[in-house]
Design a protein around this motif. Structure first.
Motif, PDB file in Angstrom:
ATOM      1  N   PHE A 136      30.386 -34.596 -62.328  1.00  0.00           N
ATOM      2  CA  PHE A 136      30.963 -35.344 -63.457  1.00  0.00           C
ATOM      3  C   PHE A 136      31.748 -34.406 -64.367  1.00  0.00           C
ATOM      4  N   LEU A 137      32.916 -34.897 -64.803  1.00  0.00           N
ATOM      5  CA  LEU A 137      33.718 -34.185 -65.782  1.00  0.00           C
ATOM      6  C   LEU A 137      33.689 -34.979 -67.077  1.00  0.00           C
ATOM      7  N   ASN A 138      33.168 -34.370 -68.128  1.00  0.00           N
ATOM      8  CA  ASN A 138      33.134 -35.004 -69.447  1.00  0.00           C
ATOM      9  C   ASN A 138      34.323 -34.534 -70.264  1.00  0.00           C
ATOM     10  N   LEU A 139      35.131 -35.500 -70.698  1.00  0.00           N
ATOM     11  CA  LEU A 139      36.329 -35.186 -71.478  1.00  0.00           C
ATOM     12  C   LEU A 139      36.048 -35.345 -72.969  1.00  0.00           C
ATOM     13  N   PHE A 140      36.443 -34.330 -73.731  1.00  0.00           N
ATOM     14  CA  PHE A 140      36.367 -34.378 -75.183  1.00  0.00           C
ATOM     15  C   PHE A 140      37.801 -34.449 -75.708  1.00  0.00           C
ATOM     16  N   LEU A 141      38.114 -35.533 -76.400  1.00  0.00           N
ATOM     17  CA  LEU A 141      39.480 -35.749 -76.869  1.00  0.00           C
ATOM     18  C   LEU A 141      39.662 -35.244 -78.291  1.00  0.00           C
ATOM     19  N   ASN A 142      40.928 -35.077 -78.664  1.00  0.00           N
ATOM     20  CA  ASN A 142      41.260 -34.857 -80.072  1.00  0.00           C
ATOM     21  C   ASN A 142      41.148 -36.233 -80.744  1.00  0.00           C
ATOM     22  N   ARG A 143      39.955 -36.538 -81.174  1.00  0.00           N
ATOM     23  CA  ARG A 143      39.584 -37.921 -81.488  1.00  0.00           C
ATOM     24  C   ARG A 143      40.472 -38.601 -82.521  1.00  0.00           C
ATOM     25  N   ASP A 144      40.664 -37.956 -83.642  1.00  0.00           N
ATOM     26  CA  ASP A 144      41.421 -38.625 -84.703  1.00  0.00           C
ATOM     27  C   ASP A 144      42.831 -38.982 -84.240  1.00  0.00           C
ATOM     28  N   ALA A 145      43.456 -38.058 -83.535  1.00  0.00           N
ATOM     29  CA  ALA A 145      44.832 -38.291 -83.073  1.00  0.00           C
ATOM     30  C   ALA A 145      44.872 -39.412 -82.034  1.00  0.00           C
ATOM     31  N   VAL A 146      43.969 -39.318 -81.037  1.00  0.00           N
ATOM     32  CA  VAL A 146      43.993 -40.288 -79.933  1.00  0.00           C
ATOM     33  C   VAL A 146      43.599 -41.680 -80.418  1.00  0.00           C
ATOM     34  N   TYR A 147      42.461 -41.784 -81.106  1.00  0.00           N
ATOM     35  CA  TYR A 147      41.968 -43.104 -81.481  1.00  0.00           C
ATOM     36  C   TYR A 147      42.806 -43.725 -82.599  1.00  0.00           C
ATOM     37  N   GLY A 148      43.394 -42.896 -83.428  1.00  0.00           N
ATOM     38  CA  GLY A 148      44.326 -43.411 -84.420  1.00  0.00           C
ATOM     39  C   GLY A 148      45.516 -44.073 -83.761  1.00  0.00           C
ATOM     40  N   GLU A 149      46.027 -43.441 -82.712  1.00  0.00           N
ATOM     41  CA  GLU A 149      47.156 -44.019 -81.960  1.00  0.00           C
ATOM     42  C   GLU A 149      46.737 -45.320 -81.270  1.00  0.00           C
ATOM     43  N   VAL A 150      45.509 -45.345 -80.763  1.00  0.00           N
ATOM     44  CA  VAL A 150      45.033 -46.549 -80.082  1.00  0.00           C
ATOM     45  C   VAL A 150      44.993 -47.739 -81.040  1.00  0.00           C
ATOM     46  N   LEU A 151      44.455 -47.524 -82.248  1.00  0.00           N
ATOM     47  CA  LEU A 151      44.388 -48.628 -83.212  1.00  0.00           C
ATOM     48  C   LEU A 151      45.777 -49.110 -83.610  1.00  0.00           C
ATOM     49  N   THR A 152      46.684 -48.176 -83.794  1.00  0.00           N
ATOM     50  CA  THR A 152      48.066 -48.547 -84.110  1.00  0.00           C
ATOM     51  C   THR A 152      48.664 -49.378 -82.976  1.00  0.00           C
ATOM     52  N   GLU A 153      48.375 -48.959 -81.764  1.00  0.00           N
ATOM     53  CA  GLU A 153      48.872 -49.658 -80.580  1.00  0.00           C
ATOM     54  C   GLU A 153      48.340 -51.090 -80.527  1.00  0.00           C
ATOM     55  N   VAL A 154      47.058 -51.264 -80.779  1.00  0.00           N
ATOM     56  CA  VAL A 154      46.454 -52.599 -80.745  1.00  0.00           C
ATOM     57  C   VAL A 154      47.135 -53.528 -81.742  1.00  0.00           C
ATOM     58  N   LEU A 155      47.320 -53.049 -82.962  1.00  0.00           N
ATOM     59  CA  LEU A 155      47.864 -53.913 -84.007  1.00  0.00           C
ATOM     60  C   LEU A 155      49.354 -54.158 -83.834  1.00  0.00           C
ATOM     61  N   GLU A 156      50.076 -53.197 -83.343  1.00  0.00           N
ATOM     62  CA  GLU A 156      51.509 -53.401 -83.110  1.00  0.00           C
ATOM     63  C   GLU A 156      51.755 -54.398 -81.976  1.00  0.00           C
ATOM     64  N   GLN A 157      50.937 -54.332 -80.957  1.00  0.00           N
ATOM     65  CA  GLN A 157      51.153 -55.199 -79.795  1.00  0.00           C
ATOM     66  C   GLN A 157      50.501 -56.560 -79.962  1.00  0.00           C
ATOM     67  N   GLY A 158      49.504 -56.656 -80.833  1.00  0.00           N
ATOM     68  CA  GLY A 158      48.907 -57.945 -81.158  1.00  0.00           C
ATOM     69  C   GLY A 158      48.410 -58.705 -79.943  1.00  0.00           C
ATOM     70  N   ASN A 159      48.900 -59.936 -79.785  1.00  0.00           N
ATOM     71  CA  ASN A 159      48.429 -60.778 -78.683  1.00  0.00           C
ATOM     72  C   ASN A 159      48.823 -60.247 -77.312  1.00  0.00           C
ATOM     73  N   ARG A 160      49.749 -59.301 -77.272  1.00  0.00           N
ATOM     74  CA  ARG A 160      50.147 -58.721 -75.982  1.00  0.00           C
ATOM     75  C   ARG A 160      49.305 -57.509 -75.611  1.00  0.00           C
ATOM     76  N   TYR A 161      48.448 -57.042 -76.528  1.00  0.00           N
ATOM     77  CA  TYR A 161      47.638 -55.877 -76.209  1.00  0.00           C
ATOM     78  C   TYR A 161      46.658 -56.240 -75.082  1.00  0.00           C
ATOM     79  N   GLY A 162      46.670 -55.441 -74.044  1.00  0.00           N
ATOM     80  CA  GLY A 162      45.840 -55.704 -72.876  1.00  0.00           C
ATOM     81  C   GLY A 162      46.630 -56.237 -71.697  1.00  0.00           C
ATOM     82  N   THR A 163      47.858 -56.736 -71.951  1.00  0.00           N
ATOM     83  CA  THR A 163      48.696 -57.172 -70.839  1.00  0.00           C
ATOM     84  C   THR A 163      49.190 -55.956 -70.074  1.00  0.00           C
TER      85      THR A 163
END
Length: 575
Positions: A91-118
């Motif tokens: 197993f390889l456990n990945l440690f991300l630069n959390r604030d940068a990555v997850y901040g971008e993810v939240l922005t992505e969710v809200l910008e894409q809205g109902n299309r997020y996940g397509t």
């Protein structure tokens, strides 16, 4: 061109795939791409899984012991988005630069809205055939499984970039209609049928079965009427058309309550003559032979033999369904067809697809039987013939009544009109989720208490979590954060789960498996409620941190909304 052909051709012309997000443009895909470049191995974001709670890290990858060790070393340098990797066996456990990555993810969710996940597909059409009830009978719980699974499968394929045609191929032909016509002519009360058509027709069918058990001559009369209908008797055909029209009108009312509509209402009768020609074509190509009395028979290695056309020229299911499949693949040029039909029909579809391949109707096309388990009552399959089937109308009424009681007790301030709307959403949600939250292959034991447990069922839990988020956003207000920040572990865990939604949807569509989405949504709701219970969002003093937590909450609400749409679970604005 018959009415069904017109419907399906018109739908095919106007159907276009909805605008979707390319999978490789999601932020987690960019993280996977960076990891792939560093370790010189192609890794998809679909392979990322959250590690168990006792194992540190953001995501886990399964490699080999040597591969994990090599990857950990390669990720020790400067790699975009990734802080480091740690190897634990394979197993390889990945440690991300959390604030940068997850901040971008939240922005992505809200910008894409109902299309997020397509995820953008190739836009090719897929026919999803589901529900397919027999006419002259109210929709029963047996039909409900196909209806609910089929609608969710259709939405999953729309979400992954396909143009979906919803086809309701009705059971509207065969010997059973000889029985119904016989019962109608012997005991039918015209006035009762005009007033309450489909339930009365069902009662006539049940009555025929009871009386035929004592009087075998009734079966002979029914066969004679079925033969007259097959050969175009005007009087019987007019009655049959009346029964079909009344049935579709009744079905549409029930589908409407579930928010379901179809592009076309087909049926076996549209392919009676084509079925005869298909059987003759099988003979001409030596795919079938003449059996006893001149019947057209197919016999293939490792499959039981079956009859396409009887000696009297009457077509059977295989002939009519072969003609329908040929129409879809040869004339419409549709290359992907999904049949959402019970698992007990597995052998039938193996026979049908083998026959279609041998005669050349499947070249360049794929037809899949998406099976599911039975609905059982006291360990036995429900049956209209035995009078043990439960109608969907009754199920809906009992579900909404149970929901009304719960809402009246918990929210007495709700107006009667709003209470009714909420009860409908909660009742329908309980029915839908009871089916879709588990693997479709499993049998379901019909249990009123379990099916209508709106308090303990997962559907109302998800609905309540979404309503709680809406209430929080309305209560606290204020702008969300353009660059979210995180403080507590619960915030990271929730953001991480939101990041994988597009890839969960892709896998669910690939396997025609709505339960994958249901399980994921339960995890999201659980993580949000844990976060909500630990962190006082409205009482957060730091304005930037409060805005960030509102952003996280809104993103979680958006993902729950999108996922519940895929399952066709309605969302009341409050509970």
């Amino acid at each position: 061109m018959n009415a069904y052909e017109k419907q399906i051709r018109r739908a095919l012309r106007r159907k276009k795939a909805a605008p979707c997000i390319p999978e490789n443009s999601y932020f987690l895909s960019r993280v996977a791409k960076a990891a792939s470049a560093a370790i010189e191995k192609n890794i998809s974001a679909r392979a990322f899984t959250a590690p168990p709670p006792h194992i540190p890290g953001d995501f886990m990858l399964v490699l080999t012991p040597e591969g994990a060790s090599h990857a950990a070393q390669a990720l020790s340098g400067e790699v975009p988005f990734i802080a480091r990797g740690e190897a634990q066996g394979a197993f390889l456990n990945l440690f991300l630069n959390r604030d940068a990555v997850y901040g971008e993810v939240l922005t992505e969710v809200l910008e894409q809205g109902n299309r997020y996940g397509t995820t953008a597909g190739d836009g090719t059409p897929v026919i999803v055939e589901y529900s397919s009830p027999n006419i002259a009978k109210p929709l029963g719980v047996n039909n409900l499984r196909s209806t609910l699974i089929g609608e969710s499968v259709a939405r999953l394929h729309e979400y992954t970039g396909r143009a979906v045609l919803r086809d309701n191929y009705l059971g509207d032909w065969g010997q059973q209609f000889g029985k119904l016509l016989c019962a109608y002519e012997l005991w039918g009360d015209r006035r009762k049928i005009r007033k309450n058509p489909v339930p009365e027709l069902k009662e006539l069918y049940v009555e025929f079965e009871k009386r035929a058990a004592e009087d075998p001559s009734l079966e002979e009369k029914a066969r004679a009427l079925a033969q007259r209908l097959e050969t175009g008797d005007r009087h019987l055909t007019a009655l049959w058309k009346k029964f079909r029209t009344l049935s579709i009108r009744d079905f549409k009312k029930m589908y409407g309550r579930f928010g379901i509509s179809f592009d076309a209402y087909g049926g076996e009768h549209f392919f009676v003559e084509e079925g005869k020609r298909a059987a003759e074509a099988c003979l001409a190509k030596n795919v079938c032979t003449r059996g006893e009395g001149g019947a057209v028979v197919a016999e293939f290695p490792e499959l039981p033999g079956f009859i396409l056309m009887r000696s009297d020229g009457a077509t059977l299911y295989h002939a009519r369904d072969l003609a329908q499949l040929a129409f879809r693949t040869q004339e419409l040029k549709v290359r992907d067809i999904r049949y959402i039909v019970g698992g007990e029909q597995t052998l039938y579809f193996r026979q049908l697809f083998e026959l279609a391949k041998r005669i050349g109707f499947m070249a360049g096309s794929e037809a899949l039987h998406v099976g599911f388990g039975l609905v059982l009552a006291e360990g036995k399959r429900m049956s209209t013939r035995r009078g043990t089937s439960v109608e969907v109308a009754e199920l809906l009424e009992r579900a909404t009544e149970k929901a009304r009681e719960v809402i009246a007790a918990k929210s007495p301030d709700v107006s009667p009109r709003e209470r009714e709307a909420i009860a409908e959403a909660v009742g329908i949600g309980a029915i839908v989720y009871n089916d879709l939250h588990q693997s479709r292959e499993r049998d379901i034991s019909f249990d009123w208490e379990k099916m209508l447990n709106v308090e303990g069922g997962s559907a109302v839990y998800l609905q309540y979590t979404h309503a709680r988020i809406l209430s929080l956003l309305a209560k606290v207000g204020g702008a969300q954060s353009a660059k979210p920040i995180f403080k507590e572990g619960e915030e990271y865990f929730l953001a991480r789960e939101l990041a994988i939604f597009p890839f969960v949807v892709s896998r669910a569509a690939e396997h025609d498996a709505p339960h994958m989405v249901a399980g994921y949504l339960e995890r999201v709701a659980g993580l949000f409620n844990t976060f909500y219970g630990k962190v006082n969002v409205s009482g957060t003093a730091d304005p930037a941190l409060r805005a960030s937590r509102l952003t996280l909450s809104k993103a979680a609400g958006q993902v729950l909304k999108n996922g519940l749409w895929l399952l066709n679970v309605p969302l009341p604005q409050r509970l």
